[in-house]
Write an enzyme that holds these catalytic residues in place. Structure first.
Site, mmCIF file in Angstrom:
data_model
loop_
_atom_site.group_PDB
_atom_site.id
_atom_site.type_symbol
_atom_site.label_atom_id
_atom_site.label_comp_id
_atom_site.label_asym_id
_atom_site.label_seq_id
_atom_site.Cartn_x
_atom_site.Cartn_y
_atom_site.Cartn_z
ATOM 1 N N GLY A 101 0.938 -1.128 0.066
ATOM 2 C CA GLY A 101 0.074 0.084 0.342
ATOM 3 C C GLY A 101 0.670 1.245 -0.208
ATOM 4 N N GLN A 117 -10.930 6.150 -0.931
ATOM 5 C CA GLN A 117 -11.506 6.863 -2.003
ATOM 6 C C GLN A 117 -11.735 8.557 -1.367
ATOM 7 O OE1 GLN A 117 -16.154 6.185 -1.362
ATOM 8 N NE2 GLN A 117 -16.264 3.666 -2.342
ATOM 9 N N GLU A 137 -14.049 16.619 4.678
ATOM 10 C CA GLU A 137 -14.802 15.081 5.433
ATOM 11 C C GLU A 137 -14.547 15.576 6.717
ATOM 12 O OE1 GLU A 137 -12.030 11.707 4.305
ATOM 13 O OE2 GLU A 137 -12.485 11.952 2.270
ATOM 14 N N ASP A 174 -2.469 -9.481 10.000
ATOM 15 C CA ASP A 174 -0.997 -10.341 10.032
ATOM 16 C C ASP A 174 0.648 -9.425 10.153
ATOM 17 O OD1 ASP A 174 -2.722 -12.545 8.539
ATOM 18 O OD2 ASP A 174 -2.222 -10.879 6.419
ATOM 19 N N HIS A 209 -16.271 3.387 10.260
ATOM 20 C CA HIS A 209 -16.978 4.463 9.361
ATOM 21 C C HIS A 209 -18.780 4.787 8.837
ATOM 22 C CE1 HIS A 209 -17.198 6.735 5.701
ATOM 23 N NE2 HIS A 209 -15.919 6.784 5.376
ATOM 24 N N ARG A 217 -15.699 11.415 12.439
ATOM 25 C CA ARG A 217 -16.630 9.896 12.182
ATOM 26 C C ARG A 217 -17.168 9.401 13.896
ATOM 27 N NH1 ARG A 217 -12.328 7.796 8.632
ATOM 28 N NH2 ARG A 217 -13.350 8.835 7.189
ATOM 29 N N HIS A 264 -13.499 0.060 10.147
ATOM 30 C CA HIS A 264 -13.182 0.406 8.765
ATOM 31 C C HIS A 264 -11.667 0.797 9.062
ATOM 32 C CE1 HIS A 264 -12.305 3.959 5.564
ATOM 33 N NE2 HIS A 264 -12.430 4.255 6.158
ATOM 34 N N ARG A 310 -8.838 8.604 14.129
ATOM 35 C CA ARG A 310 -8.111 9.546 12.951
ATOM 36 C C ARG A 310 -8.999 10.553 12.858
ATOM 37 N NH1 ARG A 310 -8.110 8.224 7.811
ATOM 38 N NH2 ARG A 310 -9.169 6.251 7.931
ATOM 39 N N SER A 325 -4.746 8.842 7.124
ATOM 40 C CA SER A 325 -4.200 7.841 6.767
ATOM 41 C C SER A 325 -3.244 7.415 5.930
ATOM 42 C CB SER A 325 -5.347 6.928 7.055
ATOM 43 O OG SER A 325 -5.889 6.636 5.308
HETATM 44 C C1 SIN Z 1 -13.668 7.903 3.007
HETATM 45 O O1 SIN Z 1 -13.217 8.688 2.710
HETATM 46 O O2 SIN Z 1 -15.269 8.270 3.619
HETATM 47 C C2 SIN Z 1 -12.650 7.531 4.049
HETATM 48 C C3 SIN Z 1 -11.387 8.755 4.388
HETATM 49 C C4 SIN Z 1 -10.506 8.190 5.065
HETATM 50 O O3 SIN Z 1 -10.593 7.197 5.869
HETATM 51 O O4 SIN Z 1 -9.569 9.060 6.437
#
Ligand code: SIN
Length: 534
Positions: A22, A56, A123, A223, A244, A293, A352, A387, A392
């Site tokens: 990643g 996303q 966000e 893991d 989430h 969130r 999430h 977070r 992230s």
């Molecule tokens: C999202 O697009 O809602 C997730 C973004 C995130 O987890 O930072």
């Protein structure tokens, strides 16, 4: 303590092994190459199959006019609910903008506004528009594409796909000097083998599959964190599993990865509605639908309890050009029979992100020599109890670079591994009951009785051992280890803070401005201590 596996049939070497492909693993690998170190990059499935490509919303960084790292820091600290390490947040927000510019220089293309500037959205928990996005709602896929192109073009990075890192190898001095791997390969690297190195970086992502419903892909079975725990490393903040607020709700019977409906949809004006069509977040928090969130997930959970329904609604009908701005979400809604331009989207919370993980310093160094951790597998202290959205991918970029710099300055010669004879392996049939028990007893809301019941189930499941080493059994054993760590820490923390919600201790408590650190010794015994937040 290690997982039961076959005798290694092959050996390979590199200066540094990076586990995970990643954003964290790829960034670390590329930065190690700028220091001329050879890298073995191992990844559990195909190289493009980790969590990053599912991201996303985007990447948060103080790049917009008038925005500053200090304002990003304030929002990060507010979301982290008193448990962020200030130094880690400072590093994240102040080195973030440069890390994003470097990512752009590496080829990542972000969406632009009509005036040609990078478009920034908002966000939950952000007081400014500071989220960069790509392909509308396909930011992770673009980040992954750009970094993969760079990694695959570098002959100094050997890539092994379909390789599960089973356990760390340690030398007589206790330093990590490689890993055992199981590879579904062709030719010489097939089955269980040993990869030796001067240091190991775990960037293996999250543990969402501990729960029945998650936004994480099937490979996210924790893991990397489990490997570190068995190697003797400290983990911290593991009770802070972030749920989430909005995944597409389909059916109670759906398990595993669920389609995410990004917070950016609310950032562009969508609103949450309960079953009476009330906009219930209004008045619950100054940021209403765009509150951090944990606040939104809790309120959704409350509303679901009140109505007795397994989901509520997200109304995105006022967003113009929905299909263009959110093509991934539009496609998955349509595939599930919902047209978000003309009807409300049924949503519910799902696991999430692990805000905690293996405890590391500002250079990603764990408590075990030679073992470094990056990204979701790590607890840098930057996220605290919850977070902040879109921090992230940023963490992977910033700390991946720091780990590479630290290793370039401190990489001893190759040490030889010694044999660890104590083994453990659980039967894959424990996975389903484990996920159900975790979702019921250690999910969005917990209490002493629900957690004790979950722990009892975990203890029962630990009796179902296996003597047949295979991927499903290694994953089951890893999930069990992490579930146990989460439940132990959640029981310890007798307060409600961030994404840890105890119905029997509904308030935040000053007494708890510390993190729970856990570790496992060579005999499999758990140890726990508290660490003051810095
Ligand atoms: C999202 O697009 O809602 C997730 C973004 C995130 O987890 O930072």
């Amino acid at each position: 303590m290690k997982l039961l596996s076959g005798t290694p049939g092959w050996t390979t070497t590199a200066d540094v092994i990076v586990i995970g492909s990643g954003v964290a693993g790829l960034t670390t690998a590329l930065n190690l190459r700028s220091h001329n170190l050879s890298v073995l990059l191992v990844t559990k499935a195909r190289i493009d199959e980790g969590s990053t490509k599912w991201a996303q919303g985007g990447i948060a960084a103080a790049l917009g006019p008038g925005d500053t790292p200090d304002q990003h820091k304030k929002d990060t600290l507010a979301a982290g609910a008193g448990l962020c390490d200030l130094a880690a947040v400072d590093v994240l927000v102040s080195e973030g903008p440069e890390a994003v510019r470097k990512l752009i220089a590496r080829g990542a293309v972000f969406d632009k506004s009509e005036t040609g500037e990078i478009a920034l959205t908002r966000e939950g928990g952000h007081l400014r528009n500071r989220i960069l996005h790509a392909g509308g709602d396909a930011t992770g896929a673009e980040v992954s594409r750009a970094l993969l192109a760079a990694v695959q073009g570098d002959p100094g990075i050997e890539i092994i796909e379909h390789a599960l890192a089973i356990d760390a190898l340690k030398s007589a001095s206790g330093r990590v000097c490689g890993v055992t791997l199981h590879v579904i390969g062709k030719g010489s690297l097939d089955g269980v083998g040993r990869a030796l190195s001067r240091a190991v970086v775990v960037a293996a992502g999250g543990l969402g599959q501990v729960y029945s419903q998650t936004t994480n892909p099937a490979v996210s079975t924790g893991d990397g964190v489990a490997l570190a725990l068995r190697a003797g490393a400290d983990v911290a903040d593991v009770e802070f599993v972030q749920f989430h607020p909005t995944v597409l709700w389909r059916d109670l019977a759906n398990r595993g990865q669920q389609p995410l409906i990004s917070e950016a949809v609310r950032g562009e004006g969508a609103i949450l509605l309960n079953h009476l069509d009330e906009q219930f977040m209004a008045g619950k928090h100054p940021q209403a639908d765009l509150a951090p969130r944990d606040v939104v997930a809790k309120e959704i959970f409350n509303q679901m309890q009140i109505s007795g329904q397994p989901h509520l609604w997200l109304d995105a009908r006022k967003i113009t050009d929905f299909a263009k701005r959110f093509p991934t979400i539009y496609t998955s809604c349509i595939a599930n029979g919902i047209d978000p331009t003309v009807e409300k989207i049924p949503v519910a919370p799902a696991s999430h992100y692990a805000s905690g993980g293996v405890r590391v310093d500002l250079n990603g160094k764990s408590s075990v020599a030679g073992l470094y951790i990056c990204g979701e597998s790590a607890c840098t202290g930057a996220h605290g109890a919850n977070r902040l959205a879109s921090n992230s991918l940023l963490e992977g970029l910033v700390f991946g670079a720091r780990i590479a710099d630290a290793l370039a300055n401190d990489l001893p010669g190759q040490e030889q591994p010694i044999e660890d004879t104590k083994t453990v392996l659980l039967d894959p049939k424990i996975v389903l009951p484990l996920q159900i028990a975790m979702s019921e007893g250690a999910g969005v809301m917990r209490s002493e009785s629900s957690l004790r019941k979950t722990m009892q189930t975990l203890q029962e499941l630990s009796k179902l051992t296996s003597n047949q080493p295979r991927i499903e059994a290694w994953e089951a054993s890893n999930l069990h280890l992490l579930a146990t760590a989460i439940v132990r820490s959640a029981l310890e923390r007798t307060e409600t803070r961030g994404s840890h919600w105890r119905s029997d201790f509904p308030n935040i408590s000053d007494k708890w401005e510390s993190r729970v650190i856990e570790s496992v010794d060579e005999d499999g015994n758990w140890h726990k201590r508290l660490e003051q937040v810095k």
